[in-house]
Design an enzyme around this catalytic site. Structure first.
Site, mmCIF file in Angstrom:
data_model
loop_
_atom_site.group_PDB
_atom_site.id
_atom_site.type_symbol
_atom_site.label_atom_id
_atom_site.label_comp_id
_atom_site.label_asym_id
_atom_site.label_seq_id
_atom_site.Cartn_x
_atom_site.Cartn_y
_atom_site.Cartn_z
ATOM 1 N N GLU A 18 9.800 0.442 10.667
ATOM 2 C CA GLU A 18 10.809 1.496 10.470
ATOM 3 C C GLU A 18 10.114 2.819 10.746
ATOM 4 O O GLU A 18 9.307 3.272 9.951
ATOM 5 C CB GLU A 18 11.346 1.468 9.037
ATOM 6 C CG GLU A 18 12.065 0.206 8.653
ATOM 7 C CD GLU A 18 13.362 0.001 9.389
ATOM 8 O OE1 GLU A 18 13.818 0.926 10.089
ATOM 9 O OE2 GLU A 18 13.912 -1.099 9.290
ATOM 10 N N GLU B 221 10.103 14.493 16.848
ATOM 11 C CA GLU B 221 10.668 14.462 15.497
ATOM 12 C C GLU B 221 10.075 15.610 14.684
ATOM 13 O O GLU B 221 8.861 15.678 14.484
ATOM 14 C CB GLU B 221 10.320 13.131 14.814
ATOM 15 C CG GLU B 221 10.857 13.066 13.400
ATOM 16 C CD GLU B 221 10.409 11.822 12.632
ATOM 17 O OE1 GLU B 221 9.230 11.452 12.711
ATOM 18 O OE2 GLU B 221 11.268 11.240 11.953
ATOM 19 N N GLY C 143 2.828 3.190 13.712
ATOM 20 C CA GLY C 143 3.570 1.931 13.889
ATOM 21 C C GLY C 143 3.120 1.176 15.121
ATOM 22 O O GLY C 143 2.934 -0.055 15.085
ATOM 23 N N LYS D 162 0.840 -1.201 0.000
ATOM 24 C CA LYS D 162 0.000 0.000 0.000
ATOM 25 C C LYS D 162 0.876 1.253 0.000
ATOM 26 O O LYS D 162 1.590 1.502 0.963
ATOM 27 C CB LYS D 162 -0.910 0.041 1.233
ATOM 28 C CG LYS D 162 -1.958 1.133 1.070
ATOM 29 C CD LYS D 162 -2.593 1.550 2.360
ATOM 30 C CE LYS D 162 -1.966 2.778 2.961
ATOM 31 N NZ LYS D 162 -2.012 3.998 2.142
ATOM 32 N N GLY E 240 6.818 4.390 8.618
ATOM 33 C CA GLY E 240 5.986 5.571 8.812
ATOM 34 C C GLY E 240 6.122 6.113 10.214
ATOM 35 O O GLY E 240 7.138 5.908 10.898
ATOM 36 N N CYS F 37 13.483 10.266 7.645
ATOM 37 C CA CYS F 37 13.493 9.709 9.001
ATOM 38 C C CYS F 37 14.863 9.878 9.643
ATOM 39 O O CYS F 37 14.975 10.192 10.821
ATOM 40 C CB CYS F 37 13.104 8.233 8.953
ATOM 41 S SG CYS F 37 14.089 7.301 7.768
HETATM 42 P P1 NAD Z 1 2.160 7.651 8.377
HETATM 43 O O1 NAD Z 1 2.347 6.722 9.521
HETATM 44 O O2 NAD Z 1 1.133 8.707 8.499
HETATM 45 O O3 NAD Z 1 1.782 6.832 7.054
HETATM 46 C C1 NAD Z 1 2.590 5.775 6.577
HETATM 47 C C2 NAD Z 1 1.715 4.774 5.832
HETATM 48 O O4 NAD Z 1 0.840 4.155 6.774
HETATM 49 C C3 NAD Z 1 0.830 5.407 4.767
HETATM 50 O O5 NAD Z 1 0.775 4.549 3.644
HETATM 51 C C4 NAD Z 1 -0.516 5.492 5.468
HETATM 52 O O6 NAD Z 1 -1.595 5.509 4.558
HETATM 53 C C5 NAD Z 1 -0.489 4.211 6.291
HETATM 54 N N1 NAD Z 1 -1.407 4.223 7.448
HETATM 55 C C6 NAD Z 1 -1.883 5.286 8.135
HETATM 56 N N2 NAD Z 1 -2.719 4.871 9.125
HETATM 57 C C7 NAD Z 1 -2.760 3.522 9.065
HETATM 58 C C8 NAD Z 1 -3.446 2.520 9.816
HETATM 59 N N3 NAD Z 1 -4.276 2.811 10.818
HETATM 60 N N4 NAD Z 1 -3.264 1.219 9.485
HETATM 61 C C9 NAD Z 1 -2.426 0.880 8.468
HETATM 62 N N5 NAD Z 1 -1.758 1.792 7.713
HETATM 63 C C10 NAD Z 1 -1.918 3.101 8.011
HETATM 64 O O7 NAD Z 1 3.604 8.262 8.075
HETATM 65 P P2 NAD Z 1 3.976 9.362 6.986
HETATM 66 O O8 NAD Z 1 3.504 10.676 7.506
HETATM 67 O O9 NAD Z 1 3.520 8.909 5.633
HETATM 68 O O10 NAD Z 1 5.577 9.278 6.981
HETATM 69 C C11 NAD Z 1 6.373 10.052 7.831
HETATM 70 C C12 NAD Z 1 6.925 9.232 8.979
HETATM 71 O O11 NAD Z 1 7.596 8.083 8.475
HETATM 72 C C13 NAD Z 1 7.952 9.972 9.794
HETATM 73 O O12 NAD Z 1 7.743 9.763 11.164
HETATM 74 C C14 NAD Z 1 9.264 9.343 9.367
HETATM 75 O O13 NAD Z 1 10.298 9.456 10.311
HETATM 76 C C15 NAD Z 1 8.847 7.950 9.122
HETATM 77 N N6 NAD Z 1 9.805 7.259 8.246
HETATM 78 C C16 NAD Z 1 10.635 6.304 8.771
HETATM 79 C C17 NAD Z 1 11.575 5.679 7.982
HETATM 80 C C18 NAD Z 1 12.511 4.625 8.532
HETATM 81 O O14 NAD Z 1 13.084 3.879 7.759
HETATM 82 N N7 NAD Z 1 12.679 4.522 9.830
HETATM 83 C C19 NAD Z 1 11.675 6.006 6.641
HETATM 84 C C20 NAD Z 1 10.819 6.981 6.137
HETATM 85 C C21 NAD Z 1 9.873 7.593 6.949
#
Ligand code: NAD
Length: 501
Positions: A269, A405, A252, A194, A247, A303
């Site tokens: 992650e 963050e 997470g 997704k 995310g 991230c």
């Molecule tokens: P997010 O958690 O809002 O979304 C990430 C994904 O999860 C999206 O596809 C979203 O549609 C999905 N999602 C949202 N709610 C969900 C639920 N209830 N159930 C299942 N899936 C769901 O994150 P974002 O705003 O897209 O990304 C930014 C974050 O990601 C930052 O905190 C960043 O640090 C982190 N990030 C971490 C890494 C790493 O490798 N550690 C890499 C990139 C980004």
């Protein structure tokens, strides 16, 4: 210009045709076929540089997820029975197609995500690198033999888990797709992926290229749609054996709870607040470039970006002066325009978060804004979500700039009297993704490596994550590792054959 990217290409683009791809109604990919959602709802994909609608993708449903998972389950049998070499060859072919089309893919990525074209090119090529890396280790012996004397012999083999779910964010959608697809498929699993709703287009294009490269129907399915609907349906589906999520920390931990009911395997992650420590003996010019790239690449939406800068107080005044000059020279603009160093933030929500954070810093006297601290305004800037690269000094250690963050181009700068204080401050966080130290002293390097809590410690660089090395966080930054052999193991389980005499 932000330097230090592994690849630097600045392709001129004509303004007249650059901001539009036409509305294509790009489709999901289920069972090797492009399809719309059964509920016929659509999501607008917005160009963050112009605010204009770029395209629409289906707003999928739990029923679409069921169809995708069932297709992945059917595909799992034959796919898992192929040799790893045969699976690797398909990954090689997929990488080749991505390389052939990297210019178009990079342009599409910039249009939907906003980052400068040179960064998109790096990211698309990085995805091809990952697929090639996993293809290249396809012959690695998978397992071990144990001789137990008169009791017998054991053979321990790695086998794939089955259908896996991959949920990815919008900040680096192409590289993160590679991190998940490469090891999952090489290990013999099938996937339902997704994308983030802000950036689904390049992911869909790449999935189509992988199918065209020979991936059998159902091995890689892409379902677009809201996280709490499509993402949650993937996590909860009883046939999905593992979830790999990248995310936000809050999402997470919610996913971890959902997956716990069926004891699914999980890789998370999550967020980070990486410290960068600069000691007095460091090459200051190099460290300044490291801070600029480490914090402002992808408009700070990474991230493992530099999110806290700790300067030895002996070099702080000189360092801050150089850093301010470099920061104020960065070109902010449409990612497709030649010379752009920093593109827009991905959407209005991110821009509002930055403004909100800066209001708190001002109202609560959490620090002194040296430069930036606001949106860029006037003319075409008003249509997009452009934020000025920001430096903040005199930062209160309890400020949200330090304790949370900040996912944008904002760098808090702190000074420290010595290495002990720098390490103590670096560890004063609930995160533990990456950290860097800038020095030429081996004892300092050893101390930081031993005592700073992070999944990766860089010396005299920050951000670089090649496919060969494991990547992942400690503490609230996540669970499990992507990249390298570690990721392959994370998509496999061991099974033992005990041959008694
Ligand atoms: P997010 O958690 O809002 O979304 C990430 C994904 O999860 C999206 O596809 C979203 O549609 C999905 N999602 C949202 N709610 C969900 C639920 N209830 N159930 C299942 N899936 C769901 O994150 P974002 O705003 O897209 O990304 C930014 C974050 O990601 C930052 O905190 C960043 O640090 C982190 N990030 C971490 C890494 C790493 O490798 N550690 C890499 C990139 C980004």
């Amino acid at each position: 210009m932000i330097t230090g990217a592994s690849i630097f290409i600045d392709e001129p683009c004509k303004r007249s045709d650059q901001d539009n791809i036409g509305v294509l109604l790009m489709h999901m990919l289920i069972d090797g076929k492009e399809c719309t959602s059964l509920n016929d709802a659509w999501i607008d994909v917005i160009n963050p540089a112009t605010g204009a609608v770029l395209d629409h993708v289906p707003s999928g449903s739990a029923t679409d997820v069921d169809t995708a998972v069932e297709s992945a389950e059917v595909a799992f049998g034959p796919w898992s029975k192929k040799t790893t070499r045969d699976r690797g060859i398909i990954l090689f072919h997929a990488a080749e197609r991505i390389r052939q089309q990297h210019t178009d893919l990079a342009r599409l990525l910039t249009l939907e995500q906003g980052k400068p074209l040179k960064e998109s090119i790096d990211e698309v090529r990085g995805c091809a690198n990952i697929l090639e890396y996993y293809a290249s280790i396809a012959g690695k012996p998978a397992g071990e033999a144990v001789h137990l004397g008169s009791a017998g012999d054991c053979m321990v083999m790695w086998e794939p888990l089955g259908v896996c779910g991959a949920i990815i964010p919008w900040n680096m959608p192409v590289i993160i797709m590679g991190w998940k697809v490469g090891p999952a498929l090489l290990a013999g699993n099938t996937l339902v992926l997704k994308p983030a709703s802000a950036t689904p287009l390049t992911n869909l294009k790449i999935a189509g290229l992988m199918r065209d490269a020979g991936l059998p129907p159902g091995v890689l399915n892409v379902v677009t749609g809201p996280g709490d609907l499509v993402g949650a349906a993937i996590v909860k589906h009883p046939l999905v054996r593992k979830i790999s999520f990248t995310g936000d920390c809050a999402t997470g931990s919610m996913i971890r709870e959902m997956a716990a009911h069926q004891l699914k395997e999980i890789t998370l992650e999550l967020g980070g607040s990486d410290p960068m420590i600069v000691m007095a003996d460091a090459d200051l010019d190099r460290a300044v470039e490291g801070a600029v790239r480490g914090r402002f690449y992808n408009a700070g939406q990474i991230c493992t970006a530099v999110k806290r800068l700790y300067l030895d107080e002996k070099i702080a005044p000189v360092f801050i002066k150089k850093l301010q000059e470099r920061t104020e020279a960065l070109q902010i603009g449409n990612g497709l325009s030649p010379g752009t160093d920093i593109g827009p933030l991905v959407n209005r929500e991110q821009a509002d978060r930055m403004s909100d954070c800066m209001n708190h810093v001002r109202d609560g006297n959490e620090g002194t804004i040296l430069t930036g601290g606001c949106m860029v305004s006037g003319g075409e800037y008003d249509d997009g979500f452009f934020y000025k690269p920001t430096l903040i000094t005199d930062v209160n250690p309890r400020s949200r700039l330090v304790t949370t963050e900040i996912f944008g181009p904002v760098l808090p700068i702190m000074t420290v009297p010595d290495l002990d204080t720098a390490i103590a401050e670096a560890n004063r966080t609930r995160f533990g993704l990456g950290a860097s130290v800038w020095t030429n002293d081996l004892t300092t390097i050893k101390r930081v490596y031993r005592d700073v809590h992070a999944g990766i410690i860089w010396v005299n660089r920050h951000l670089t994550i090649p496919p060969e090395i494991p990547f992942g966080g400690m503490n609230e930054s996540g669970i499990g590792r992507e990249n390298g052999y570690h990721a392959l193991e994370n998509y496999s389980r061991s099974k033992t054959l005990f041959l008694g005499w």
